[in-house]
Design an enzyme around this catalytic site. Structure first.
Site, PDB file in Angstrom:
ATOM      1  N   LYS A   1       1.061   5.228   0.920  1.00 12.98           N
ATOM      2  CA  LYS A   1       0.380   6.428   1.434  1.00 12.98           C
ATOM      3  C   LYS A   1       0.706   7.542   0.200  1.00 12.98           C
ATOM      4  O   LYS A   1       1.830   8.084   0.243  1.00 12.98           O
ATOM      5  CB  LYS A   1       0.835   6.645   2.956  1.00 12.98           C
ATOM      6  CG  LYS A   1       0.456   7.964   3.497  1.00 12.98           C
ATOM      7  CD  LYS A   1      -0.840   8.272   3.663  1.00 12.98           C
ATOM      8  CE  LYS A   1      -1.381   6.943   4.332  1.00 12.98           C
ATOM      9  NZ  LYS A   1      -2.753   7.118   4.690  1.00 12.98           N
TER      10      LYS A   1
ATOM     11  N   ASN B   1      -5.712   9.575   1.158  1.00 15.32           N
ATOM     12  CA  ASN B   1      -6.454  10.476   2.310  1.00 15.32           C
ATOM     13  C   ASN B   1      -7.201  11.782   1.777  1.00 15.32           C
ATOM     14  O   ASN B   1      -7.125  12.491   2.481  1.00 15.32           O
ATOM     15  CB  ASN B   1      -5.519  10.861   3.488  1.00 15.32           C
ATOM     16  CG  ASN B   1      -5.002   9.740   4.322  1.00 15.32           C
ATOM     17  OD1 ASN B   1      -3.953   9.362   4.461  1.00 15.32           O
ATOM     18  ND2 ASN B   1      -6.008   8.831   4.874  1.00 15.32           N
TER      19      ASN B   1
ATOM     20  N   ASP C   1      -3.580   5.269  -1.235  1.00 13.43           N
ATOM     21  CA  ASP C   1      -4.562   5.870  -0.134  1.00 13.43           C
ATOM     22  C   ASP C   1      -3.961   7.197  -0.014  1.00 13.43           C
ATOM     23  O   ASP C   1      -3.326   7.757   0.878  1.00 13.43           O
ATOM     24  CB  ASP C   1      -4.487   5.259   1.304  1.00 13.43           C
ATOM     25  CG  ASP C   1      -5.253   5.786   2.169  1.00 13.43           C
ATOM     26  OD1 ASP C   1      -5.842   6.782   1.775  1.00 13.43           O
ATOM     27  OD2 ASP C   1      -4.860   5.805   3.471  1.00 13.43           O
TER      28      ASP C   1
ATOM     29  N   HIS D   1      -7.304  -1.134   9.030  1.00 10.43           N
ATOM     30  CA  HIS D   1      -6.579   0.348   8.997  1.00 10.43           C
ATOM     31  C   HIS D   1      -5.715   0.129  10.127  1.00 10.43           C
ATOM     32  O   HIS D   1      -5.990  -0.548  11.313  1.00 10.43           O
ATOM     33  CB  HIS D   1      -7.711   1.390   9.240  1.00 10.43           C
ATOM     34  CG  HIS D   1      -7.054   2.622   9.554  1.00 10.43           C
ATOM     35  ND1 HIS D   1      -7.167   3.273  10.883  1.00 10.43           N
ATOM     36  CD2 HIS D   1      -6.430   3.518   8.859  1.00 10.43           C
ATOM     37  CE1 HIS D   1      -6.580   4.413  10.998  1.00 10.43           C
ATOM     38  NE2 HIS D   1      -6.196   4.696   9.602  1.00 10.43           N
TER      39      HIS D   1
ATOM     40  N   GLU E   1      -8.239   3.490  -2.092  1.00  9.85           N
ATOM     41  CA  GLU E   1      -8.650   3.840  -0.634  1.00  9.85           C
ATOM     42  C   GLU E   1      -8.558   5.420  -0.571  1.00  9.85           C
ATOM     43  O   GLU E   1      -7.778   6.258  -0.637  1.00  9.85           O
ATOM     44  CB  GLU E   1      -7.512   3.486   0.457  1.00  9.85           C
ATOM     45  CG  GLU E   1      -7.871   3.424   1.795  1.00  9.85           C
ATOM     46  CD  GLU E   1      -6.713   2.722   2.521  1.00  9.85           C
ATOM     47  OE1 GLU E   1      -6.313   1.774   2.079  1.00  9.85           O
ATOM     48  OE2 GLU E   1      -6.592   3.295   3.755  1.00  9.85           O
TER      49      GLU E   1
ATOM     50  N   LYS F   1       0.890  -1.128  -0.101  1.00 12.17           N
ATOM     51  CA  LYS F   1       0.068  -0.073  -0.123  1.00 12.17           C
ATOM     52  C   LYS F   1       1.048   1.457  -0.083  1.00 12.17           C
ATOM     53  O   LYS F   1       1.735   1.338   0.905  1.00 12.17           O
ATOM     54  CB  LYS F   1      -0.812  -0.007   1.426  1.00 12.17           C
ATOM     55  CG  LYS F   1      -1.398   1.267   1.361  1.00 12.17           C
ATOM     56  CD  LYS F   1      -2.394   1.284   2.743  1.00 12.17           C
ATOM     57  CE  LYS F   1      -2.764   2.681   3.499  1.00 12.17           C
ATOM     58  NZ  LYS F   1      -3.929   2.656   4.246  1.00 12.17           N
TER      59      LYS F   1
ATOM     60  N   ASN G   1     -11.199   4.350   5.426  1.00 15.14           N
ATOM     61  CA  ASN G   1     -11.373   4.400   6.685  1.00 15.14           C
ATOM     62  C   ASN G   1     -11.478   5.984   7.138  1.00 15.14           C
ATOM     63  O   ASN G   1     -11.092   6.472   8.234  1.00 15.14           O
ATOM     64  CB  ASN G   1      -9.753   4.024   7.231  1.00 15.14           C
ATOM     65  CG  ASN G   1      -8.695   4.957   6.893  1.00 15.14           C
ATOM     66  OD1 ASN G   1      -8.099   4.459   5.876  1.00 15.14           O
ATOM     67  ND2 ASN G   1      -8.303   6.095   7.549  1.00 15.14           N
TER      68      ASN G   1
ATOM     69  N   ASN H   1      -2.778   2.840  12.337  1.00 14.02           N
ATOM     70  CA  ASN H   1      -1.558   4.073  12.538  1.00 14.02           C
ATOM     71  C   ASN H   1      -0.604   3.797  13.411  1.00 14.02           C
ATOM     72  O   ASN H   1      -0.541   2.576  13.827  1.00 14.02           O
ATOM     73  CB  ASN H   1      -2.615   4.883  13.433  1.00 14.02           C
ATOM     74  CG  ASN H   1      -3.286   6.046  12.879  1.00 14.02           C
ATOM     75  OD1 ASN H   1      -3.044   6.725  12.099  1.00 14.02           O
ATOM     76  ND2 ASN H   1      -4.865   5.781  13.019  1.00 14.02           N
TER      77      ASN H   1
ATOM     78  N   ASP I   1     -11.138  -0.733  12.294  1.00 18.35           N
ATOM     79  CA  ASP I   1     -10.063  -0.429  13.060  1.00 18.35           C
ATOM     80  C   ASP I   1     -10.710  -0.437  14.600  1.00 18.35           C
ATOM     81  O   ASP I   1     -11.736   0.502  14.695  1.00 18.35           O
ATOM     82  CB  ASP I   1      -9.657   0.916  12.784  1.00 18.35           C
ATOM     83  CG  ASP I   1      -8.335   1.359  13.751  1.00 18.35           C
ATOM     84  OD1 ASP I   1      -8.360   0.878  14.736  1.00 18.35           O
ATOM     85  OD2 ASP I   1      -7.552   2.413  13.317  1.00 18.35           O
TER      86      ASP I   1
HETATM   87  O1  GKR Z   1       0.127   7.233   9.444  1.00 17.42           O
HETATM   88  O2  GKR Z   1       0.261   9.014   8.280  1.00 17.42           O
HETATM   89  C1  GKR Z   1      -0.011   8.168   8.813  1.00 17.42           C
HETATM   90  C2  GKR Z   1      -1.375   7.460   7.875  1.00 17.42           C
HETATM   91  O3  GKR Z   1      -1.808   8.543   7.086  1.00 17.42           O
HETATM   92  C3  GKR Z   1      -2.439   7.195   8.909  1.00 17.42           C
HETATM   93  O4  GKR Z   1      -2.682   8.285   9.982  1.00 17.42           O
HETATM   94  C4  GKR Z   1      -3.905   7.304   8.140  1.00 17.42           C
HETATM   95  O5  GKR Z   1      -4.929   7.307   9.340  1.00 17.42           O
HETATM   96  O6  GKR Z   1      -2.943   5.068   7.643  1.00 17.42           O
HETATM   97  C5  GKR Z   1      -4.095   5.929   7.878  1.00 17.42           C
HETATM   98  C6  GKR Z   1      -4.924   5.649   6.633  1.00 17.42           C
HETATM   99  O7  GKR Z   1      -4.932   4.489   6.161  1.00 17.42           O
HETATM  100  O8  GKR Z   1      -5.394   6.453   6.281  1.00 17.42           O
HETATM  101 MG    MG Z   2      -6.513   5.058   4.844  1.00 14.12          MG
END
Ligand code: GKR
Ligand code: MG
Length: 428
Positions: free
Chosen positions: A197, A227, A225, A324, A250, A195, A273, A326, A297
């Site tokens: 980010k 976000n 993902d 999910h 995602e 995955k 999430n 963190n 989660d």
């Molecule tokens: O750890 O920066 C991070 C992630 O962006 C996390 O805070 C997210 O909540 O992993 C998470 C997600 O899947 O959105």
């Molecule tokens: Mg996410």
């Protein structure tokens, strides 16, 4: 024939201990991880002298609510989880503070009661398991798998925190850097899903990173993902570009309606999430057709039993589940393993931030987790199957006191380095 009644066991004390552990400069849609991630360790002690463990967010407002809840739980029977939840609900009625979601502004709609009750529920299940001599997975209905698959969670990142030495992962700020990071993660942990980010760079650069991963790892399912950093139009464009490359997409865009719009044209499943993080959001999201996959989660869905309930709802409405994560420590990981190990419809490799922390930075005793082929065994010892290392707990608590971080603030940290930085959703 009836069995022999067991003696009752009640809560006599609860300690709430904030801890901090080193965290690399991982970039995301709202900024960058600070040098330390903060968590809270919840230890529930009974009149037999046994303890049960839970782990949750470390933000100050959350800690204050945990303290209110802990006071209300003294005297509760360890098998009376429903009553315990009611007591916490009543205690929280006295709280009018805001914030404390622990997600640096990314996920703020989770239920306060579910978020606060979760670590106590996990600790009560740990205690029940210890009393009965059974692992938590068996209290949740029994294991449907002995090992749980995880995905390698790739992040754009700086080589190290500004002013500090490079960390062991080095820099990843372009597709080649992400592929290097993936190679290291796959070779060290054996992950069979990856995955990325996103939400950090322009969507085309991130799509290019996914394409580079697909070329390097043709057999490995891939996800991205951002976000909710993309508009509906951008999401549709990226979804089309990555149509044959992604296992799922995602949270490309904010909100139940935006996600439904993307889902109506995207060819791959959509996961969240962010737009569905509480039971109250399910009816609208299901009616709108926003999602295919819920990233459950237990930290914000109210604990392990309510996460099992979520799994039932997902199954009923034809949605799949993934998990999910963190930044977290070993108590959370153990709880995730028991949940995923006993949930039939966890259909995808779960997320974990585990590789991003130093192995010695933990509060659990020994080194109980061994990745093989990207998977971990569900613990078999009674309860969660992890014990507290009190020296390490004290050391990580001292680090919390020393580090000065009291709320996760990825945006504020980024702004210290780049005063013009704004967390925008959507940004592109
Ligand atoms: O750890 O920066 C991070 C992630 O962006 C996390 O805070 C997210 O909540 O992993 C998470 C997600 O899947 O959105
Ligand atoms: Mg996410």
């Amino acid at each position: 024939m009836t069995g022999t009644p067991t003696s009752r066991e009640r809560i006599v004390d609860i300690s709430i201990t904030p801890v901090a552990f080193a965290d690399p400069p991982l970039l995301n849609a709202v900024g960058v991880h600070e040098p330390f991630a903060i968590r809270t360790i919840v230890e529930v002690i009974t009149d037999s002298g046994t303890y049960g463990l839970g782990e949750t967010y470390g933000d100050e407002a959350h800690q204050a609510r945990l303290t209110l809840a802990a006071e209300a739980l003294i005297g509760t029977d360890i098998f009376d989880i429903n009553h315990a939840r009611t007591r916490v609900d009543e205690a929280l009625a006295k709280d009018s503070s805001a914030g404390g979601h622990g997600m640096s502004g990314m996920i703020t709609d989770s239920s306060t009661l579910d978020r606060v009750f979760s670590p106590f529920e996990v600790a009560l299940l740990d205690l029940q398991g210890k009393k009965l001599g059974l692992p938590v997975s068996e209290l949740l209905g029994g294991r449907v798998r002995e090992r749980v698959d995880f995905s390698g969670y790739l992040f754009y990142k700086w080589a190290g925190h500004p002013g500090h030495a490079d960390d062991r992962w080095g820099e990843a700020l372009d597709p080649a850097g992400i592929v290097r990071q993936a190679e290291k993660m796959v070779s060290e942990y054996g992950f069979r899903a990856l995955k990325l980010k996103g939400g950090v760079f322009a969507p085309d650069q991130e799509a290019e990173a996914i394409e580079a991963l697909a070329t390097r790892f043709p057999e490995v399912p891939l996800r991205i993902d951002p976000n909710a950093a993309w508009t509906v139009e951008t999401s549709n464009r990226v979804a089309e570009r990555l149509a044959s490359t992604l296992e799922y997409l995602e949270d490309p865009t904010p909100g139940i309606t935006g996600m439904a719009e993307v889902r109506s044209s995207a060819s791959m499943p959509l996961a969240t999430n962010m737009c569905v993080v509480a039971f109250a959001q399910l009816p609208e999201a299901i009616a709108a057709g926003s999602i295919d996959i819920i990233l459950s989660d237990h930290h914000f869905w109210g604990g392990l039993r309510r996460s099992s309930m979520l799994a039932g709802i997902a199954e009923t409405f034809g949605m799949s589940l993934s998990m999910h994560s963190n930044s977290h420590l070993g108590i959370s990981l153990a709880a995730m393993l028991h949940l995923a190990g006993s949930t039939q419809n966890i259909d995808f490799a779960c997320d974990t931030h585990w590789p991003w922390k130093n192995p010695e930075d933990d509060v659990v005793a020994g080194a109980p987790f061994h990745f093989e082929g990207g998977s971990l065994e569900v613990p078999k010892a009674p309860g969660l199957g992890v014990e507290l290392n009190r020296d390490r707990l004290a050391a990580l608590h001292q680090r919390y006191l020393d580090c000065g971080i009291r709320n996760r603030d990825d945006t504020g940290y980024m702004q210290k380095l780049d005063p013009d930085y704004q967390a925008l959703a959507p940004r592109w």
